[in-house]
Design an enzyme around this catalytic site. Structure first.
Site, PDB file in Angstrom:
ATOM      1  N   LEU A 140       3.182 -22.795  50.974  1.00 51.02           N
ATOM      2  CA  LEU A 140       3.691 -22.197  49.745  1.00 51.02           C
ATOM      3  C   LEU A 140       3.464 -20.698  49.850  1.00 51.02           C
ATOM      4  CD1 LEU A 140       2.299 -24.562  46.929  1.00 51.02           C
ATOM      5  CD2 LEU A 140       4.628 -24.504  47.837  1.00 51.02           C
ATOM      6  N   ASP A 141       4.382 -19.927  49.312  1.00 51.59           N
ATOM      7  CA  ASP A 141       4.201 -18.476  49.314  1.00 51.59           C
ATOM      8  C   ASP A 141       2.952 -18.096  48.523  1.00 51.59           C
ATOM      9  OD1 ASP A 141       6.595 -18.273  50.707  1.00 51.59           O
ATOM     10  OD2 ASP A 141       7.781 -18.034  48.877  1.00 51.59           O
ATOM     11  N   LYS A 142       2.434 -16.934  48.799  1.00 50.60           N
ATOM     12  CA  LYS A 142       1.202 -16.454  48.153  1.00 50.60           C
ATOM     13  C   LYS A 142       1.243 -16.597  46.635  1.00 50.60           C
ATOM     14  CE  LYS A 142      -1.421 -12.211  47.315  1.00 50.60           C
ATOM     15  NZ  LYS A 142      -1.489 -10.748  47.551  1.00 50.60           N
ATOM     16  N   THR A 144       3.479 -18.373  44.804  1.00 47.03           N
ATOM     17  CA  THR A 144       4.040 -19.620  44.306  1.00 47.03           C
ATOM     18  C   THR A 144       2.886 -20.591  44.073  1.00 47.03           C
ATOM     19  OG1 THR A 144       6.145 -19.336  45.475  1.00 47.03           O
ATOM     20  CG2 THR A 144       5.553 -21.571  44.827  1.00 47.03           C
ATOM     21  N   ARG A 243      13.772 -18.983  46.647  1.00 50.78           N
ATOM     22  CA  ARG A 243      13.918 -17.604  46.188  1.00 50.78           C
ATOM     23  C   ARG A 243      15.186 -16.963  46.755  1.00 50.78           C
ATOM     24  NH1 ARG A 243       8.291 -15.229  48.006  1.00 50.78           N
ATOM     25  NH2 ARG A 243       9.089 -13.345  46.985  1.00 50.78           N
TER      26      ARG A 243
END
Length: 320
Positions: A140-142, A144, A243
């Site tokens: 997961l992105d930082k 998110t 995104r």
């Protein structure tokens, strides 16, 4: 570990066509077939005293096979006591609700304070998924938030990776986007690759120029004036996929400073309003169906309440 192909009718029948990796996987249940293939490639398997690096070698009755499992190297990463919001845990699998701001695995500029550092302090993890990212099945992105699965064993890691590849594991997200979509649902089927100019970003890029197939399904959960609460389901798992796809269709994620204009919505968001809401998978050992729901962070709930009030809508219109 030394094994012999037995001279019995059952084994004779089985091994007349068995490849080396297939036979070893049937004999050494604690190792996945992928792990065995790597051991073969790394010259850790001998047949009748001779090193064999071909996984396709046919095993014959009477063969003496020895497999050497190298000692696990100590990870250079340091365990750190960082609180974890645990949604599910057993001896094979761990699922947590990741907060915004927590980087998943160490990288340049983030050598410490990551989810991996926290995991190493919480429980033993096999050196799988790479030295810098043990146990990490997907990322997961930082900024998110939400559900992320971590494998504790090699077998679990390989099984969960196979589920993602076969698209039998389901990853569902909630996100607030700018604008009102014209339809109630849709699919974005556009390849994603590294941005041709800004190499820190991803973009919709033709496959001929390096883009990889990427598919995101979406549904409207709640219309909030000039904003929309969306439900996403990933068919693929590219970096920044939701995104990038949302920006591509003209409805970027609220709070996304990379792929949107960053318009102020009146709520102090720590990052993009995107949450990994529900994770469904098959237990890698028992085969049991597991579905975990990650409660949205308070800031996302606050954002929804603010947008509802602006539209004169009632609270709690969508049940999480």
């Amino acid at each position: 570990m030394q094994l012999s192909v037995q001279e019995t009718s059952d084994f004779l029948k089985q091994t007349q066509t068995d490849r080396l990796d297939t036979w070893l996987a049937s004999q050494v249940s604690e190792l996945s077939r992928s792990r065995i293939q790597k051991l073969i490639q790394q010259a850790n398997v001998t047949i009748n005293g001779e090193v064999c690096t071909s996984k396709n070698r046919t095993v014959k009755t009477g063969d003496r096979i020895q497999i050497t499992i190298p000692e696990t190297t100590t990870s250079p990463l340091k365990p750190e006591t960082i609180p974890l919001d645990i949604l599910y845990e057993d001896d094979h699998l761990l699922i947590i609700n990741k907060p915004a701001g927590l980087v998943v695995h160490p990288a340049a500029g983030h050598e410490a304070g990551t989810l991996v550092n926290a995991l190493l302090a919480h429980c033993p993890l096999a050196e799988i998924g790479g030295v810098q990212r043990p146990g990490i099945v997907h990322r997961l992105d930082k900024d998110t938030t939400g559900a992320i699965a971590i494998a504790k064993t090699d077998q679990a890691y390989q099984h969960l990776q196979a589920q993602l590849k076969a698209k039998t594991a389901r990853r569902e997200y909630l996100g607030v986007v700018y604008g009102a979509t014209k339809t109630e649902s849709g699919t974005v089927d556009q390849p994603i690759g590294r941005h041709p100019v800004d190499r820190k970003k991803m973009a919709v890029v033709p496959e001929a120029k390096g883009g990889r197939p990427s598919v995101t399904h979406w549904w409207v959960k709640e219309r909030l004036g000039n904003y929309t609460l969306m439900h996403f389901q990933l068919e693929t798992g590219r970096t920044h996929q939701i995104r990038v796809h949302c920006a591509h269709i003209g409805h970027p994620i609220v709070g996304d400073s990379v792929y949107s204009s960053g318009r102020d919505v009146g709520v102090n968001l720590p990052g993009q309003a995107l949450h990994a809401w529900r994770l469904s998978l098959e237990h890698p050992v028992t085969g049991e169906s597991i579905q975990v729901v990650a409660p949205p962070p308070p800031v996302l709930l606050t954002l929804l309440e603010v947008l509802r009030r602006r539209c004169g809508l009632s609270s709690n219109r969508f049940e999480f």
